[in-house]
Design a protein around this motif. Structure first.
Motif, PDB file in Angstrom:
ATOM      1  N   ALA A   1       0.819  -1.061  -0.022  1.00  0.00           N
ATOM      2  CA  ALA A   1      -0.051   0.089  -0.009  1.00  0.00           C
ATOM      3  C   ALA A   1       0.838   1.271  -0.041  1.00  0.00           C
ATOM      4  O   ALA A   1       1.816   1.312   0.628  1.00  0.00           O
ATOM      5  CB  ALA A   1      -1.021   0.142   1.213  1.00  0.00           C
ATOM      6  N   PHE A   2       0.738   2.214  -0.796  1.00  0.00           N
ATOM      7  CA  PHE A   2       1.484   3.543  -0.900  1.00  0.00           C
ATOM      8  C   PHE A   2       0.560   4.571  -0.545  1.00  0.00           C
ATOM      9  O   PHE A   2       0.989   5.728  -0.283  1.00  0.00           O
ATOM     10  CB  PHE A   2       1.713   3.616  -2.089  1.00  0.00           C
ATOM     11  CG  PHE A   2       2.880   2.386  -2.812  1.00  0.00           C
ATOM     12  CD1 PHE A   2       2.377   1.488  -3.312  1.00  0.00           C
ATOM     13  CD2 PHE A   2       4.285   2.594  -2.488  1.00  0.00           C
ATOM     14  CE1 PHE A   2       3.326   0.375  -4.025  1.00  0.00           C
ATOM     15  CE2 PHE A   2       4.884   1.814  -3.056  1.00  0.00           C
ATOM     16  CZ  PHE A   2       4.396   0.485  -3.871  1.00  0.00           C
ATOM     17  N   SER A   3      -0.653   4.666  -0.025  1.00  0.00           N
ATOM     18  CA  SER A   3      -1.480   5.717   0.356  1.00  0.00           C
ATOM     19  C   SER A   3      -2.365   5.345   1.497  1.00  0.00           C
ATOM     20  O   SER A   3      -2.586   3.990   1.623  1.00  0.00           O
ATOM     21  CB  SER A   3      -2.156   5.988  -0.840  1.00  0.00           C
ATOM     22  OG  SER A   3      -3.317   5.119  -1.375  1.00  0.00           O
ATOM     23  N   GLU A   4      -2.946   6.233   1.936  1.00  0.00           N
ATOM     24  CA  GLU A   4      -4.072   5.686   3.160  1.00  0.00           C
ATOM     25  C   GLU A   4      -5.228   5.366   2.504  1.00  0.00           C
ATOM     26  O   GLU A   4      -5.921   4.471   3.212  1.00  0.00           O
ATOM     27  CB  GLU A   4      -4.400   7.188   3.795  1.00  0.00           C
ATOM     28  CG  GLU A   4      -3.228   7.867   4.571  1.00  0.00           C
ATOM     29  CD  GLU A   4      -3.506   9.055   5.545  1.00  0.00           C
ATOM     30  OE1 GLU A   4      -2.725   9.615   6.149  1.00  0.00           O
ATOM     31  OE2 GLU A   4      -4.730   9.411   5.402  1.00  0.00           O
ATOM     32  N   GLY A   5      -5.621   5.772   1.361  1.00  0.00           N
ATOM     33  CA  GLY A   5      -6.524   5.034   0.645  1.00  0.00           C
ATOM     34  C   GLY A   5      -6.458   3.497   0.452  1.00  0.00           C
ATOM     35  O   GLY A   5      -7.609   2.800   0.589  1.00  0.00           O
ATOM     36  N   GLU A   6      -5.452   2.961   0.002  1.00  0.00           N
ATOM     37  CA  GLU A   6      -5.075   1.639  -0.097  1.00  0.00           C
ATOM     38  C   GLU A   6      -5.110   0.929   1.270  1.00  0.00           C
ATOM     39  O   GLU A   6      -5.578  -0.168   1.374  1.00  0.00           O
ATOM     40  CB  GLU A   6      -3.857   1.535  -0.871  1.00  0.00           C
ATOM     41  CG  GLU A   6      -4.083   1.678  -2.226  1.00  0.00           C
ATOM     42  CD  GLU A   6      -2.427   1.853  -3.016  1.00  0.00           C
ATOM     43  OE1 GLU A   6      -1.557   2.280  -2.300  1.00  0.00           O
ATOM     44  OE2 GLU A   6      -2.435   1.207  -4.128  1.00  0.00           O
TER      45      GLU A   6
ATOM     46  N   TYR B   1       1.718   4.235  11.581  1.00  0.00           N
ATOM     47  CA  TYR B   1       2.514   4.447  10.487  1.00  0.00           C
ATOM     48  C   TYR B   1       2.923   5.791  10.897  1.00  0.00           C
ATOM     49  O   TYR B   1       4.504   6.006  10.305  1.00  0.00           O
ATOM     50  CB  TYR B   1       1.365   4.578   9.203  1.00  0.00           C
ATOM     51  CG  TYR B   1       2.536   4.937   7.991  1.00  0.00           C
ATOM     52  CD1 TYR B   1       2.161   6.212   7.533  1.00  0.00           C
ATOM     53  CD2 TYR B   1       2.904   3.957   7.107  1.00  0.00           C
ATOM     54  CE1 TYR B   1       2.888   6.643   6.301  1.00  0.00           C
ATOM     55  CE2 TYR B   1       3.585   4.369   6.175  1.00  0.00           C
ATOM     56  CZ  TYR B   1       3.426   5.841   5.627  1.00  0.00           C
ATOM     57  OH  TYR B   1       4.139   6.163   4.263  1.00  0.00           O
ATOM     58  N   GLN B   2       2.382   6.934  11.109  1.00  0.00           N
ATOM     59  CA  GLN B   2       2.878   8.266  11.503  1.00  0.00           C
ATOM     60  C   GLN B   2       4.013   7.954  12.515  1.00  0.00           C
ATOM     61  O   GLN B   2       4.964   8.753  12.354  1.00  0.00           O
ATOM     62  CB  GLN B   2       1.952   9.359  11.934  1.00  0.00           C
ATOM     63  CG  GLN B   2       0.840   9.344  10.723  1.00  0.00           C
ATOM     64  CD  GLN B   2       1.451  10.126   9.674  1.00  0.00           C
ATOM     65  OE1 GLN B   2       2.528  10.749   9.563  1.00  0.00           O
ATOM     66  NE2 GLN B   2       0.934   9.781   8.284  1.00  0.00           N
TER      67      GLN B   2
ATOM     68  N   HIS C   1       2.761  -1.151   4.192  1.00  0.00           N
ATOM     69  CA  HIS C   1       2.371   0.206   3.904  1.00  0.00           C
ATOM     70  C   HIS C   1       3.738   0.779   3.904  1.00  0.00           C
ATOM     71  O   HIS C   1       4.707   1.039   4.766  1.00  0.00           O
ATOM     72  CB  HIS C   1       1.711   0.821   5.025  1.00  0.00           C
ATOM     73  CG  HIS C   1       1.109   2.151   4.893  1.00  0.00           C
ATOM     74  ND1 HIS C   1       0.312   2.966   5.806  1.00  0.00           N
ATOM     75  CD2 HIS C   1       1.246   3.035   3.922  1.00  0.00           C
ATOM     76  CE1 HIS C   1      -0.069   4.310   5.333  1.00  0.00           C
ATOM     77  NE2 HIS C   1       0.518   4.133   4.126  1.00  0.00           N
TER      78      HIS C   1
ATOM     79  N   PRO D   1       6.946   6.918   1.711  1.00  0.00           N
ATOM     80  CA  PRO D   1       7.518   7.678   0.584  1.00  0.00           C
ATOM     81  C   PRO D   1       8.764   8.043   0.612  1.00  0.00           C
ATOM     82  O   PRO D   1       9.525   7.876   1.515  1.00  0.00           O
ATOM     83  CB  PRO D   1       6.372   8.921   0.515  1.00  0.00           C
ATOM     84  CG  PRO D   1       6.267   9.292   2.110  1.00  0.00           C
ATOM     85  CD  PRO D   1       5.954   7.774   2.713  1.00  0.00           C
TER      86      PRO D   1
END
Length: 824
Positions: free
Chosen positions: A86-91, A272-273, A315, A318
């Motif tokens: 996953a590369f985005s919060e949406g994924e 993640y953050q 996840h 970037p």
């Protein structure tokens, strides 16, 4: 020209295969992780949209890399799967939603084990009755490499489990990694001793673990974290993933203290953050975090897709960015002559690594960004590996800067830099006369999938070329044992004095004093290694004082490469746009090097999947006298093609005046218009000499005839048409008389090769089988037509016997080929 889906899919597979082979077998990273992921996603999307494009052994369905052959193979009792990304919060939100819907649970009630995604090497550890008995790399997920001896040197890995209650059989999965501190210490020692400086901690860990000498592994401190289990027999583990990790920790396995149980989407993104903010302060490299559904019953209910569990996802972080200054813009010349601008930067730390240069890709990219010497730029390490310039901070631009222009001459050889029409890339026109291209071309020529000269590394090639002993690929076949032994001593020596000391026990008394004086006189020269190798020093090797077997093996590998397949040789020549698949296609359709090297480019378009750009590239390569001379030298040096055959009868369909006119890409000449022209002229010569009135009699519009007439008057276009027509006639005379629509004797059949074919070789056997219409697969199934088993055949032979699939030995294959008229 835009690519067809099959062309793009083939290109993607070739690029991904090269990257995966380097990453898993040579511990080298050819492209950034982010770019690899993007290419893999593009391939998966193409294969999903066009299912007929997906081959059984497509890399999109593979988990890791194939075993290299340096270690014994280990078949994993339970496959070691990869993870989706996953590369985005949406994924991530989609991931959570899918689990929520499938398990009929509220998203906020879902518990996940969140863990750091270490950048190392995945391994599996096998314990029997609490004792460590075997360790293996992940490999391709099904088969890995036995690295037990090396793993025993890692202090983090328990040799005997502690506590009690462990199963009779336990497989533990985890990551071997090198900490940042140990990586820096390892490189500091390498610099002090003149050894190899490692690229990054991931490559350092992978390369170290796959050393053949366990003592080297022990010297380089590696670490380990456990993160999962495999097969478990004779015992039971907790019903949650977090509980399993806690039990593993009690049994003596190190588990990251960053592992945490969180709930729902908010819990995942919050984790993640937090990890992202702490990333640069960690003792080891990570490239993201991993989320796993904590409940094992839920995991089982979610199940798996082809190569990944549905209940876990990685996840990815970037790419990280920093600002620095462009101190210069230089040009690097690649193997095919591509001139790539590179920004030399004021040193800056990006993602924990000091960056001093970044790619600018091409002149168009520089113009788009308007990068100038002196600019402050934002640099990104895409995928945490290869730096690139993202943008210019115009508000920081100093006064009096000037736009950058591509130099007119190659910085290596001084030849003109040229740009093909419609292409973004500039190229050095020096081709084989350019030392930069020469080194890269020789390295490619010797690579495993080309001529497979095992042991001829880049450092060897560097000095061989600089010394003048190797000026072309053909010169490789003149390298002897003496040269290689001297070369190894030279590369191992820190300076001339050290080389002289190592060489002295082997010098012949005659003129030895003069030879030593000549060598010592090179001590101040920057290129002393190349100049020392070029000196004609007479030696008599004292075998007890120097290792020689490796040199004998390399000489044997060079000699063995003389007999090769046409596809390998075409790929080895380094023709732009000709990868393994295109080389194989050319070999199958045309069958003979002498034919291929004489054809003008339009005739290559008669082959499926070869378009104008690729055809022009092939034709341009063979139009160069230097390249033809290099091929002549190879043939004179004993290189021979073992699988030459007549061109395919399927080429009949593309012969004729009309198809040739279309292939030449004349503006306005469609297939229908080409057929109309063919109806009013006798041959190509008549077309070239025809008056406009005669061409108008074909019914073509006056504007099209005017355009054709103008095209014929430009450059060498008329000569190209005549040459192509003559070559087409010669090709037609070589084609078999059989019905071109007739199926090959093996059309529709799937064949698997296994074991060693001592007389034919597997590559040659594969080429012939494909020539006769077979599909050569990598695994045995009920759909396999037959298996060809050489000596030392293993699991594939056993699988064939289990399924009742017919098995041929090499003698049967040779007899069958003889029946088809193949002379070997």
């Amino acid at each position: 020209m835009s690519q067809t889906p099959i062309q793009r899919a083939t290109q993607l597979r070739e690029q991904l295969e090269r990257a995966a082979e380097a990453y898993y077998n040579r511990d080298e990273q050819l492209i950034p992780d982010a770019e690899y992921d993007a290419l893999l996603r593009e391939l998966e999307a193409l294969e999903a949209e066009h299912p007929q494009l997906k081959a059984e052994d497509s890399i999109s369905g593979r988990i890791g890399g194939r075993a290299s052959g340096r270690f014994a193979e280990v078949t994993h009792a339970l496959p070691m799967l990869s993870l989706g990304n996953a590369f985005s919060e949406g994924e991530v939100a989609d991931f959570v939603r899918r689990i929520s819907e499938r398990l009929d649970l509220a998203e906020c009630d879902l518990a996940f084990s969140a863990e750091p995604k270490l950048d190392g090497l995945a391994i599996s550890l096998r314990y029997e009755d609490g004792v460590f008995v075997q360790g293996a790399t992940r490999g391709d997920g099904s088969t890995g490499e036995d690295v037990t001896a090396n793993l025993r040197t890692i202090g983090d890995i328990p040799q005997q489990l502690t506590g009690s209650g462990w199963p009779a059989l336990l497989e533990v999965r985890g990551e071997v990694y090198m900490s940042r501190a140990d990586f820096e210490a390892c490189n500091a020692q390498a610099r002090a001793s003149g050894g190899k400086v490692l690229a990054n901690p991931r490559n350092a860990a992978a390369g170290t673990l796959r050393q053949l000498d366990a003592r080297v592994v022990a010297q380089r401190r590696l670490s380990f974290f456990a993160y999962a289990t495999g097969v478990v027999e004779g015992g039971q583990l907790p019903d949650t993933h977090a509980g399993t990790l806690a039990v593993l920790q009690r049994w003596g396995f190190p588990v990251s203290d960053l592992c945490q149980v969180v709930h729902g989407l908010d819990g995942l993104l919050g984790y993640y953050q937090r990890i992202g903010q702490a990333r640069d302060r960690l003792a080891f490299d990570i490239d993201g975090v991993v989320y796993k559904l904590d409940d094992k019953a839920g995991q089982q209910a979610m199940g798996f897709v082809a190569r990944a569990p549905r209940w876990a996802i990685a996840h990815k972080f970037p790419a990280q960015e920093q600002t620095t200054t462009v101190e210069d813009i230089e040009i690097q010349i690649g193997r095919t002559g591509a001139a790539t601008p590179v920004a030399r930067l004021a040193p800056v730390q990006v993602a924990g690594v000091v960056v001093t240069n970044a790619t600018l890709h091409n002149a168009d990219q520089i113009a788009r960004l308007d990068v100038r010497i002196g600019d402050s730029v934002i640099v990104r390490r895409a995928g945490d590996v290869i730096p690139e310039v993202v943008s210019v901070r115009l508000e920081l631009r100093p006064p009096a800067t000037t736009p950058w222009l591509m130099p007119q001459a190659c910085p290596v050889c001084g030849a003109e830099l040229v740009r093909e029409e419609g292409m973004a890339v500039w190229r050095c026109s020096g081709e084989l006369s350019c030392p930069a291209q020469r080194k890269e071309a020789i390295a490619h020529f010797a690579s495993r999938k080309a001529m497979d000269i095992d042991g001829l590394g880049e450092k060897f090639i560097e000095v061989l070329v600089d010394s003048g002993l190797v000026r072309s690929v053909a010169d490789l076949y003149a390298i002897d044992r003496d040269t290689l032994l001297k070369l190894k001593l030279i590369l191992d020596a820190a300076d001339v004095e050290a080389y002289v000391a190592a060489l002295q026990p082997h010098l012949l008394p005659l003129n030895s004093g003069q030879a030593l004086a000549q060598l010592l006189a090179l001590s101040a020269a920057d290129d002393w290694r190349a100049r020392a190798l070029a000196l004609p020093v007479q030696v008599a090797w004292a075998d007890k004082k120097i290792a020689t077997r490796w040199a004998d093996n390399l000489v044997a590998a060079i000699d063995a490469s003389r007999r090769t397949t046409l596809a390998r040789l075409l790929f080895a020549l380094g023709i732009e746009h000709v990868g393994e698949a295109t080389a194989k296609t050319l070999a199958q359709w045309f069958g003979d090097l002498e034919l291929i090297r004489q054809l003008p480019w339009p005739l290559f378009k008669q082959v499926p999947d070869i378009g104008g750009e690729v055809a022009r590239s092939i034709g341009h390569f063979f139009d160069q006298s230097g390249n033809q001379a290099a091929i002549d030298a190879l043939l004179a040096g004993g290189v021979s093609v073992t699988d030459a055959h007549p061109p395919s009868a399927r080429l009949h369909a593309g012969l004729g005046l009309a198809p040739l006119l279309v292939a030449c890409e004349i503006p306005g000449i469609t297939q229908k218009r080409a057929e109309a022209l063919a109806a009013v002229v006798a041959d190509m010569a008549a077309l070239v000499d025809a008056e406009p009135a005669q061409l108008l009699a074909s019914g073509l519009p006056a504007t099209v005839v005017a355009g054709l007439t103008q095209w014929l008057e430009q450059g060498d276009n008329a000569a190209l048409l005549l040459r192509a027509a003559q070559a087409q006639a010669r090709l037609a005379a070589l084609l078999p008389e059989e019905d071109p629509s007739a199926a090959g004797p093996l059309d529709g059949q799937t064949v698997v090769l296994t074991g060693t074919l001592s007389r034919l070789g597997r590559e040659t056997a594969k080429a012939w089988l494909e020539q006769f219409g077979a599909k050569v697969a990598g695994s045995v199934s009920k759909k396999t037509s037959f298996v060809i088993a050489g000596s030392e055949a293993g699991s594939k032979l056993a699988k064939a016997q289990e399924l009742g699939v017919p098995v041929w030995d090499e003698e049967q294959l040779l007899a069958w080929l003889a029946q088809q008229g193949v002379v070997l």
